[in-house]
Design a protein around this motif. Structure first.
Motif, PDB file in Angstrom:
ATOM      1  N   ILE A 155       0.911  -1.226   0.051  1.00  0.00           N
ATOM      2  CA  ILE A 155      -0.083   0.061   0.019  1.00  0.00           C
ATOM      3  C   ILE A 155       0.983   1.157  -0.015  1.00  0.00           C
ATOM      4  N   LEU A 156       0.709   2.089  -1.140  1.00  0.00           N
ATOM      5  CA  LEU A 156       1.255   3.387  -0.632  1.00  0.00           C
ATOM      6  C   LEU A 156       0.393   4.628  -0.574  1.00  0.00           C
ATOM      7  N   ASP A 157       0.380   5.214   0.775  1.00  0.00           N
ATOM      8  CA  ASP A 157      -0.420   6.321   1.175  1.00  0.00           C
ATOM      9  C   ASP A 157       0.182   7.585   1.041  1.00  0.00           C
ATOM     10  N   PHE A 158      -0.255   8.335  -0.106  1.00  0.00           N
ATOM     11  CA  PHE A 158       0.426   9.634  -0.143  1.00  0.00           C
ATOM     12  C   PHE A 158      -0.793  10.956   0.253  1.00  0.00           C
ATOM     13  N   ASP A 159      -1.735  10.309   0.723  1.00  0.00           N
ATOM     14  CA  ASP A 159      -2.713  11.543   1.339  1.00  0.00           C
ATOM     15  C   ASP A 159      -1.886  12.312   2.346  1.00  0.00           C
ATOM     16  N   LEU A 160      -2.282  13.607   2.314  1.00  0.00           N
ATOM     17  CA  LEU A 160      -1.630  14.394   3.125  1.00  0.00           C
ATOM     18  C   LEU A 160      -1.161  13.987   4.690  1.00  0.00           C
ATOM     19  N   ILE A 181       3.493   8.183   3.442  1.00  0.00           N
ATOM     20  CA  ILE A 181       4.258   9.549   3.268  1.00  0.00           C
ATOM     21  C   ILE A 181       3.348  10.813   3.741  1.00  0.00           C
ATOM     22  N   HIS A 182       3.523  11.550   4.647  1.00  0.00           N
ATOM     23  CA  HIS A 182       2.550  12.287   5.168  1.00  0.00           C
ATOM     24  C   HIS A 182       3.161  13.644   5.803  1.00  0.00           C
ATOM     25  N   ASP A 183       2.242  14.406   5.984  1.00  0.00           N
ATOM     26  CA  ASP A 183       2.610  15.722   6.696  1.00  0.00           C
ATOM     27  C   ASP A 183       2.935  15.568   8.017  1.00  0.00           C
ATOM     28  N   ALA A 184       4.311  15.941   8.678  1.00  0.00           N
ATOM     29  CA  ALA A 184       4.861  15.599   9.849  1.00  0.00           C
ATOM     30  C   ALA A 184       3.891  16.254  10.967  1.00  0.00           C
ATOM     31  N   PHE A 185       3.392  17.598  10.670  1.00  0.00           N
ATOM     32  CA  PHE A 185       2.674  18.061  11.787  1.00  0.00           C
ATOM     33  C   PHE A 185       1.028  18.240  11.593  1.00  0.00           C
ATOM     34  N   TYR A 187      -2.767  16.397  11.710  1.00  0.00           N
ATOM     35  CA  TYR A 187      -3.639  15.168  12.065  1.00  0.00           C
ATOM     36  C   TYR A 187      -3.305  14.054  11.542  1.00  0.00           C
ATOM     37  N   PRO A 188      -3.226  12.538  11.909  1.00  0.00           N
ATOM     38  CA  PRO A 188      -3.677  12.516  13.520  1.00  0.00           C
ATOM     39  C   PRO A 188      -2.393  12.553  14.522  1.00  0.00           C
ATOM     40  N   GLY A 189      -1.289  12.834  13.712  1.00  0.00           N
ATOM     41  CA  GLY A 189      -0.016  12.956  14.599  1.00  0.00           C
ATOM     42  C   GLY A 189       0.775  11.738  14.778  1.00  0.00           C
ATOM     43  N   THR A 190       0.284  10.537  14.024  1.00  0.00           N
ATOM     44  CA  THR A 190       1.154   9.474  14.478  1.00  0.00           C
ATOM     45  C   THR A 190       1.891   9.273  12.847  1.00  0.00           C
ATOM     46  N   ASN A 207       6.974   4.780   7.461  1.00  0.00           N
ATOM     47  CA  ASN A 207       6.521   5.846   7.588  1.00  0.00           C
ATOM     48  C   ASN A 207       7.545   7.214   7.093  1.00  0.00           C
ATOM     49  N   ILE A 208       7.000   7.962   6.267  1.00  0.00           N
ATOM     50  CA  ILE A 208       7.878   8.996   5.978  1.00  0.00           C
ATOM     51  C   ILE A 208       7.112  10.257   6.192  1.00  0.00           C
ATOM     52  N   PRO A 209       7.504  10.949   7.471  1.00  0.00           N
ATOM     53  CA  PRO A 209       6.729  12.302   7.602  1.00  0.00           C
ATOM     54  C   PRO A 209       7.677  13.242   6.964  1.00  0.00           C
ATOM     55  N   VAL A 210       6.924  14.314   6.432  1.00  0.00           N
ATOM     56  CA  VAL A 210       7.483  15.349   5.703  1.00  0.00           C
ATOM     57  C   VAL A 210       7.068  16.754   6.441  1.00  0.00           C
ATOM     58  N   TYR A 211       8.582  17.377   6.305  1.00  0.00           N
ATOM     59  CA  TYR A 211       8.349  18.598   6.926  1.00  0.00           C
ATOM     60  C   TYR A 211       7.877  19.828   6.078  1.00  0.00           C
TER      61      TYR A 211
END
Ligand SMILES: [Zn+2]
Length: 340
Positions: A155-160, A181-185, A187-190, A207-211
């Motif tokens: 599964i590749l999840d590239f939603d914000l 891959i998602h926004d580091a800051f 919702y939901p913070g995980t 998990n790839i959080p993005v700044y």
């Protein structure tokens, strides 16, 4: 190209203004037509509600079935038609997975409500809300592929936003690689690099959080590098894409903002990897995206993945930045699982 759209999605309609609304699908289809994609709209109909038990507890399914009009939590509404609309969305996801199992390289579900925040029994990983989601369409599609012998699945999840529901549901499942891959800051913070999966599945959750400052080039750099690395290691036979377009510039949902060129390149990268590594196909399942992201980002992505012309963006990430440190940390964690 076929676009799977259940007509009953309109029965899930907010009581007052809410970004997750029926018009989203019209915006997506309009955007596809503007880019010359000419979608052929197909309603695959309803499957038996038993498909939901693949990933959800019966008590949660019955809770949704029995709900009327109102708010489930601070940001997720329900109506008299929510159960039917959400079951139809899950049915579309299963149909997309079945089409990939039968040999289609690209199958697209434009259904709503979305699903990636929904865990086994509702809000996932201690989160207070379902984040507009009801049933986890992407997780159901991934498990359907495994049940049909197409595995391992990625599964590749590239939603914000982080797919916390998907992560919770698949945490102990070694047959499904979940890359998020998602926004580091936001919702939901995980969804941090040290979330790697449990038991025999350790190393299959990525998990790839993005700044906020990272931009198109850094985002693509990480995706190219990590996807190449994981393809070699896991050899997934099919992909489910949790395709959210709320990271598109101007959506106003979070801190990162991508351009059409980034979405085209993401699609084209998947096509390249699919061809190079013998992937059977891609089941694209709509998650978020509420305005310009659906109109511009979605068609750019679909053009990239289906090999239609477009302009991409090259990957580049400056060493020494906090984003680069996250990238190195993740690579170090992933490299420690040599035999997975
Ligand atoms: Zn989202």
């Amino acid at each position: 190209m076929d676009a799977l759209v259940p007509s009953v999605h309109k029965m899930h309609c907010p009581p007052s203004y809410h970004p997750e609304r029926p018009e989203r699908i019209e915006i997506a289809i309009k955007g596809m037509k503007e880019e010359g994609l000419e979608p052929n709209i197909v309603d695959p109909g309803m499957r038996d509600a038993e498909i939901l038990t693949i990933v959800h507890e019966r008590a949660y399914i019955e809770y949704i079935r029995g709900r009327g009009k109102g708010y489930i939590d601070a940001d997720t509404y329900s109506t008299e038609g929510t159960f039917e609309a959400a079951l139809a969305a899950a049915s579309c996801a299963v149909e997309a997975a079945d089409r990939v199992a039968r040999g289609e390289f690209l199958s697209i579900s434009l259904a709503r409500p979305p699903g990636h925040h929904a865990g086994r029994s509702g809000a996932a990983m201690g989160c207070r809300t379902l984040g507009f989601c009801i049933f986890n369409n992407a997780a159901i599609a991934a498990i359907e592929l495994v049940r049909r012998g197409v595995m391992p699945v990625a599964i590749l999840d590239f939603d914000l936003h982080h797919g916390n529901g998907t992560q919770e549901i698949l945490w102990y499942n070694p047959e499904v690689l979940h890359i998020d891959i998602h926004d580091a800051f936001e919702y939901p913070g995980t969804g941090w690099p040290n979330d790697l999966g449990g038991g025999a599945a350790r190393g299959t959750k990525v998990n790839i959080p993005v700044y906020p400052e990272t931009g198109d080039k850094g985002y693509i750099f990480m995706l190219e590098d990590i996807l190449n690395f994981l393809m070699e290691k896991f050899r997934p036979k099919a992909f489910v894409i949790s395709a959210g377009f709320d990271a598109y510039a101007g959506e106003g949902m979070g801190y990162i903002s991508l351009s059409s060129r980034a979405y085209w390149r993401m699609g084209n990268l998947l096509k390249e990897l699919g061809e190079n590594w013998g992937v059977k196909g891609f089941a694209v399942i709509l998650e978020g995206g509420y305005s310009i992201g659906l109109r511009k980002g979605l068609p750019s992505f679909l053009k990239g993945i289906s090999g239609m012309g477009g302009e991409g963006v090259g990957g580049e990430l400056e060493e020494g930045t906090r984003q680069y440190k996250i990238f190195l940390q993740l690579k170090e964690f992933l490299s420690s699982f040599n035999d997975k």
